[in-house]
Motif scaffolding. Structure first.
Motif, PDB file in Angstrom:
ATOM      1  N   TYR A  22      13.176  31.916  10.932  1.00 15.66           N
ATOM      2  CA  TYR A  22      14.953  30.813  11.049  1.00 15.66           C
ATOM      3  C   TYR A  22      14.111  29.427  12.096  1.00 15.66           C
ATOM      4  O   TYR A  22      14.665  28.137  11.935  1.00 15.66           O
ATOM      5  CB  TYR A  22      15.287  30.958  11.010  1.00 15.66           C
ATOM      6  N   GLU A  23      13.885  29.614  13.116  1.00 15.19           N
ATOM      7  CA  GLU A  23      14.110  28.827  14.510  1.00 15.19           C
ATOM      8  C   GLU A  23      12.627  27.529  13.808  1.00 15.19           C
ATOM      9  O   GLU A  23      13.198  26.809  14.230  1.00 15.19           O
ATOM     10  CB  GLU A  23      13.372  29.374  15.358  1.00 15.19           C
ATOM     11  N   GLU A  26      14.156  25.104  11.901  1.00 14.60           N
ATOM     12  CA  GLU A  26      15.433  23.986  12.473  1.00 14.60           C
ATOM     13  C   GLU A  26      14.390  23.200  12.752  1.00 14.60           C
ATOM     14  O   GLU A  26      14.508  22.182  12.713  1.00 14.60           O
ATOM     15  CB  GLU A  26      15.994  25.137  13.456  1.00 14.60           C
ATOM     16  N   ASP A  27      13.088  24.140  14.201  1.00 12.70           N
ATOM     17  CA  ASP A  27      11.833  22.350  13.880  1.00 12.70           C
ATOM     18  C   ASP A  27      11.098  21.691  13.439  1.00 12.70           C
ATOM     19  O   ASP A  27      11.511  20.440  13.799  1.00 12.70           O
ATOM     20  CB  ASP A  27      11.249  23.076  14.800  1.00 12.70           C
ATOM     21  N   TYR A  29      13.114  21.099   9.930  1.00  9.20           N
ATOM     22  CA  TYR A  29      13.743  19.370   9.452  1.00  9.20           C
ATOM     23  C   TYR A  29      14.441  18.461  11.042  1.00  9.20           C
ATOM     24  O   TYR A  29      14.279  17.771  10.694  1.00  9.20           O
ATOM     25  CB  TYR A  29      14.785  20.835   9.244  1.00  9.20           C
ATOM     26  N   ASP A  30      13.852  19.491  12.171  1.00 12.27           N
ATOM     27  CA  ASP A  30      14.483  18.265  13.187  1.00 12.27           C
ATOM     28  C   ASP A  30      12.861  17.043  13.403  1.00 12.27           C
ATOM     29  O   ASP A  30      12.890  15.788  13.352  1.00 12.27           O
ATOM     30  CB  ASP A  30      13.866  19.220  14.571  1.00 12.27           C
TER      31      ASP A  30
END
Ligand SMILES: [Zn+2]
Length: 126
Positions: A22-23, A26-27, A29-30
Motif C-alpha cells: 500500500y505504501e 502511495e509513493d 501515485y505521488d
C-alpha cells in the motif's frame, strides 16, 4: 532448521507485506499524480502479483516445509533419512509467482532421495 511459523507469525508477515504494498502505491501515485484510473489499476495489479505470490509462500512454506524430527524413514530399506537441506523452486500461479521450498532427504542405505513428506508441492518440484 524447521521453517514453520505460527499462524500469528504468518499473519504478521502477510500484513507487513500488504502494508508495504500500500505504501508503494502511495509513493507511485505521488510520482504519477496525473495517472488515470486505468493506469493506477494497472500498477495495483502489477504489485498485487508480488503480494499474492508472497502470501502463498507464507501460507504454504510457513505452515509446513516437510522438515520432521525425528527424520522420516526410508520407505525402501528402513533407516532414518538424512536431511540434506531445503530445495526451492518457483511456481507460476494464477495470482502470482511463489518461491516454494521443501525439506530434501537422502537415504544412507540405498541412496534414495526425495522430498518429505511428498506432498502436492513436492510433486510439482519433481
Ligand atoms: Zn533406503
Amino acid at each position: 532448521m524447521p521453517r514453520k511459523k505460527s499462524r500469528t507469525q504468518r499473519k504478521a508477515e502477510f500484513l507487513k507485506a500488504a502494508e508495504a504494498m500500500y505504501e508503494c502505491m502511495e509513493d507511485w501515485y505521488d510520482a504519477h499524480p496525473d495517472a488515470s484510473f486505468e493506469e493506477i489499476e494497472e500498477e495495483m495489479r502489477r504489485q498485487r502479483r508480488g503480494l499474492m505470490g508472497g502470501a502463498l509462500e507464507t501460507l504454504i512454506v510457513g505452515r509446513d516445509s516437510g522438515f520432521d524430527l525425528p527424520p522420516p524413514k526410508c520407505p525402501k530399506c528402513g533407516p532414518p533419512l538424512v536431511f540434506e537441506g531445503y530445495r526451492r523452486w518457483t511456481v507460476k500461479g494464477l495470482e502470482g509467482d511463489s518461491q516454494l521450498e521443501r525439506a530434501y532427504y537422502t537415504c544412507p542405505g540405498c541412496g534414495d532421495q526425495g522430498f518429505s513428506p511428498s506432498g502436492p508441492e513436492a510433486a510439482a518440484a519433481e
